[in-house]
Design a protein around this motif. Structure first.
Motif, PDB file in Angstrom:
ATOM      1  N   LEU A 101       0.828  -1.203   0.000  1.00 54.29           N
ATOM      2  CA  LEU A 101       0.000   0.000   0.000  1.00 54.29           C
ATOM      3  C   LEU A 101       0.864   1.255   0.000  1.00 54.29           C
ATOM      4  CD1 LEU A 101      -2.835  -1.031   2.481  1.00 54.29           C
ATOM      5  CD2 LEU A 101      -3.016  -0.746   0.012  1.00 54.29           C
ATOM      6  N   ALA A 102       1.939   1.251   0.775  1.00 51.68           N
ATOM      7  CA  ALA A 102       2.839   2.402   0.817  1.00 51.68           C
ATOM      8  C   ALA A 102       3.490   2.605  -0.551  1.00 51.68           C
ATOM      9  CB  ALA A 102       3.904   2.210   1.891  1.00 51.68           C
ATOM     10  N   GLY A 103       3.928   1.527  -1.164  1.00 51.83           N
ATOM     11  CA  GLY A 103       4.533   1.627  -2.498  1.00 51.83           C
ATOM     12  C   GLY A 103       3.540   2.140  -3.524  1.00 51.83           C
ATOM     13  N   GLY A 104       2.318   1.667  -3.444  1.00 55.01           N
ATOM     14  CA  GLY A 104       1.282   2.142  -4.361  1.00 55.01           C
ATOM     15  C   GLY A 104       0.994   3.617  -4.163  1.00 55.01           C
ATOM     16  N   ALA A 105       0.966   4.055  -2.911  1.00 57.86           N
ATOM     17  CA  ALA A 105       0.726   5.472  -2.625  1.00 57.86           C
ATOM     18  C   ALA A 105       1.864   6.329  -3.160  1.00 57.86           C
ATOM     19  CB  ALA A 105       0.558   5.676  -1.123  1.00 57.86           C
ATOM     20  N   LEU A 106       3.101   5.867  -2.995  1.00 58.90           N
ATOM     21  CA  LEU A 106       4.256   6.605  -3.526  1.00 58.90           C
ATOM     22  C   LEU A 106       4.191   6.692  -5.048  1.00 58.90           C
ATOM     23  CD1 LEU A 106       7.201   5.337  -1.298  1.00 58.90           C
ATOM     24  CD2 LEU A 106       6.277   7.659  -1.424  1.00 58.90           C
ATOM     25  N   LEU A 107       3.822   5.607  -5.690  1.00 61.21           N
ATOM     26  CA  LEU A 107       3.719   5.604  -7.150  1.00 61.21           C
ATOM     27  C   LEU A 107       2.652   6.592  -7.618  1.00 61.21           C
ATOM     28  CD1 LEU A 107       4.503   4.402  -9.889  1.00 61.21           C
ATOM     29  CD2 LEU A 107       2.786   2.636  -9.506  1.00 61.21           C
ATOM     30  N   ILE A 108       1.525   6.608  -6.955  1.00 55.60           N
ATOM     31  CA  ILE A 108       0.449   7.541  -7.322  1.00 55.60           C
ATOM     32  C   ILE A 108       0.892   8.977  -7.109  1.00 55.60           C
ATOM     33  CG2 ILE A 108      -1.853   8.347  -6.644  1.00 55.60           C
ATOM     34  CD1 ILE A 108      -2.558   5.377  -6.159  1.00 55.60           C
ATOM     35  N   ALA A 109       1.556   9.242  -5.969  1.00 60.47           N
ATOM     36  CA  ALA A 109       2.048  10.601  -5.709  1.00 60.47           C
ATOM     37  C   ALA A 109       3.047  11.020  -6.777  1.00 60.47           C
ATOM     38  CB  ALA A 109       2.681  10.665  -4.323  1.00 60.47           C
ATOM     39  N   PHE A 110       3.969  10.135  -7.148  1.00 61.27           N
ATOM     40  CA  PHE A 110       4.950  10.434  -8.185  1.00 61.27           C
ATOM     41  C   PHE A 110       4.270  10.766  -9.517  1.00 61.27           C
ATOM     42  CE2 PHE A 110       7.428   8.762 -11.786  1.00 61.27           C
ATOM     43  CZ  PHE A 110       8.518   9.626 -11.726  1.00 61.27           C
ATOM     44  N   LEU A 111       3.279   9.956  -9.875  1.00 59.07           N
ATOM     45  CA  LEU A 111       2.584  10.186 -11.146  1.00 59.07           C
ATOM     46  C   LEU A 111       1.806  11.502 -11.136  1.00 59.07           C
ATOM     47  CD1 LEU A 111       1.332   6.572 -11.927  1.00 59.07           C
ATOM     48  CD2 LEU A 111       3.209   7.802 -13.039  1.00 59.07           C
ATOM     49  N   LEU A 112       1.207  11.829 -10.002  1.00 57.53           N
ATOM     50  CA  LEU A 112       0.463  13.089  -9.903  1.00 57.53           C
ATOM     51  C   LEU A 112       1.397  14.292  -9.998  1.00 57.53           C
ATOM     52  CD1 LEU A 112      -2.181  12.232  -7.160  1.00 57.53           C
ATOM     53  CD2 LEU A 112      -2.592  12.601  -9.595  1.00 57.53           C
ATOM     54  N   VAL A 113       2.562  14.209  -9.336  1.00 55.29           N
ATOM     55  CA  VAL A 113       3.538  15.310  -9.412  1.00 55.29           C
ATOM     56  C   VAL A 113       4.032  15.453 -10.838  1.00 55.29           C
ATOM     57  CG1 VAL A 113       5.863  16.013  -8.698  1.00 55.29           C
ATOM     58  CG2 VAL A 113       4.214  15.189  -6.997  1.00 55.29           C
ATOM     59  N   ARG A 114       4.351  14.353 -11.454  1.00 55.23           N
ATOM     60  CA  ARG A 114       4.849  14.381 -12.841  1.00 55.23           C
ATOM     61  C   ARG A 114       3.788  14.956 -13.779  1.00 55.23           C
ATOM     62  NH1 ARG A 114       6.749   9.144 -16.260  1.00 55.23           N
ATOM     63  NH2 ARG A 114       7.407  10.284 -18.112  1.00 55.23           N
ATOM     64  N   ARG A 115       2.556  14.564 -13.581  1.00 55.73           N
ATOM     65  CA  ARG A 115       1.459  15.070 -14.410  1.00 55.73           C
ATOM     66  C   ARG A 115       1.270  16.573 -14.195  1.00 55.73           C
ATOM     67  NH1 ARG A 115      -4.790  13.058 -13.909  1.00 55.73           N
ATOM     68  NH2 ARG A 115      -5.585  14.197 -15.698  1.00 55.73           N
ATOM     69  N   GLY A 116       1.367  17.013 -12.946  1.00 54.81           N
ATOM     70  CA  GLY A 116       1.233  18.434 -12.623  1.00 54.81           C
ATOM     71  C   GLY A 116       2.336  19.273 -13.249  1.00 54.81           C
ATOM     72  N   ARG A 117       3.550  18.775 -13.277  1.00 57.45           N
ATOM     73  CA  ARG A 117       4.664  19.495 -13.898  1.00 57.45           C
ATOM     74  C   ARG A 117       4.474  19.602 -15.402  1.00 57.45           C
ATOM     75  NH1 ARG A 117       9.946  17.132 -10.793  1.00 57.45           N
ATOM     76  NH2 ARG A 117       9.524  18.144  -8.789  1.00 57.45           N
ATOM     77  N   GLY A 118       3.886  18.589 -15.997  1.00 59.95           N
ATOM     78  CA  GLY A 118       3.658  18.610 -17.450  1.00 59.95           C
ATOM     79  C   GLY A 118       2.659  19.672 -17.842  1.00 59.95           C
ATOM     80  N   ARG A 119       1.716  19.971 -17.005  1.00 58.16           N
ATOM     81  CA  ARG A 119       0.707  21.001 -17.309  1.00 58.16           C
ATOM     82  C   ARG A 119       1.252  22.405 -17.115  1.00 58.16           C
ATOM     83  NH1 ARG A 119      -4.833  18.630 -14.673  1.00 58.16           N
ATOM     84  NH2 ARG A 119      -5.051  16.902 -16.109  1.00 58.16           N
ATOM     85  N   ASN A 120       2.210  22.570 -16.235  1.00 55.44           N
ATOM     86  CA  ASN A 120       2.754  23.901 -15.953  1.00 55.44           C
ATOM     87  C   ASN A 120       3.674  24.401 -17.062  1.00 55.44           C
ATOM     88  OD1 ASN A 120       1.381  24.058 -13.565  1.00 55.44           O
ATOM     89  ND2 ASN A 120       3.056  23.210 -12.340  1.00 55.44           N
ATOM     90  N   ARG A 121       4.140  23.560 -17.906  1.00 50.92           N
ATOM     91  CA  ARG A 121       5.082  23.946 -18.970  1.00 50.92           C
ATOM     92  C   ARG A 121       4.385  24.621 -20.103  1.00 50.92           C
ATOM     93  NH1 ARG A 121       9.113  18.763 -19.242  1.00 50.92           N
ATOM     94  NH2 ARG A 121       9.827  18.969 -17.148  1.00 50.92           N
TER      95      ARG A 121
END
Length: 121
Positions: A101-121
């Protein structure tokens, strides 16, 4: 005039009038009951809710039955080594639930941060 004379003239007798009034009262009572039933929204909602619950229970039972059949068919047609590996994986996942569960949460957080950075460009 007597009753026979009144009948000959086409006018109803007192007894016929009483019967007519009684029939009219009965019809009016039935009409009032029918209207009251249609106006009782709470009772109608209860009836509809009960019907929907019954349909949902029936559908749920059918789904459980069909999924059980599908699981049995799948298990019968799946090679034994694959079934054993799947069982081992399921046991390992249950035993290590917190790290997974912790690994899954980290993966989701990573993907959300990466997705957020892609929109800011």
């Amino acid at each position: 005039m007597n009753d026979a004379a009144q009948n000959e003239l086409g006018t109803p007798t007192p007894e016929e009038l009483r019967e007519q009034v009684e029939r009219t009262r009965d019809e009016l009572g039935q009409t009032v009951e029918a209207l009251a039933g249609k106006a009782d929204v709470k009772a109608q909602v209860k009836e509809k809710t009960a019907a929907v619950k019954e349909q949902a229970a029936s559908a749920s039972a059918q789904i459980r039955e069909k999924s059980g059949q599908a699981a049995r068919l799948l298990k019968d047609r799946t090679p034994d080594p694959l079934v054993e590996k799947a069982e081992q994986g399921a046991k390992a996942a249950r035993a290590n639930r917190v790290p997974l569960l912790a690994g899954g949460a980290l993966l989701i957080a990573f993907l959300l941060v990466r997705r957020g950075r892609g929109r800011n460009r």
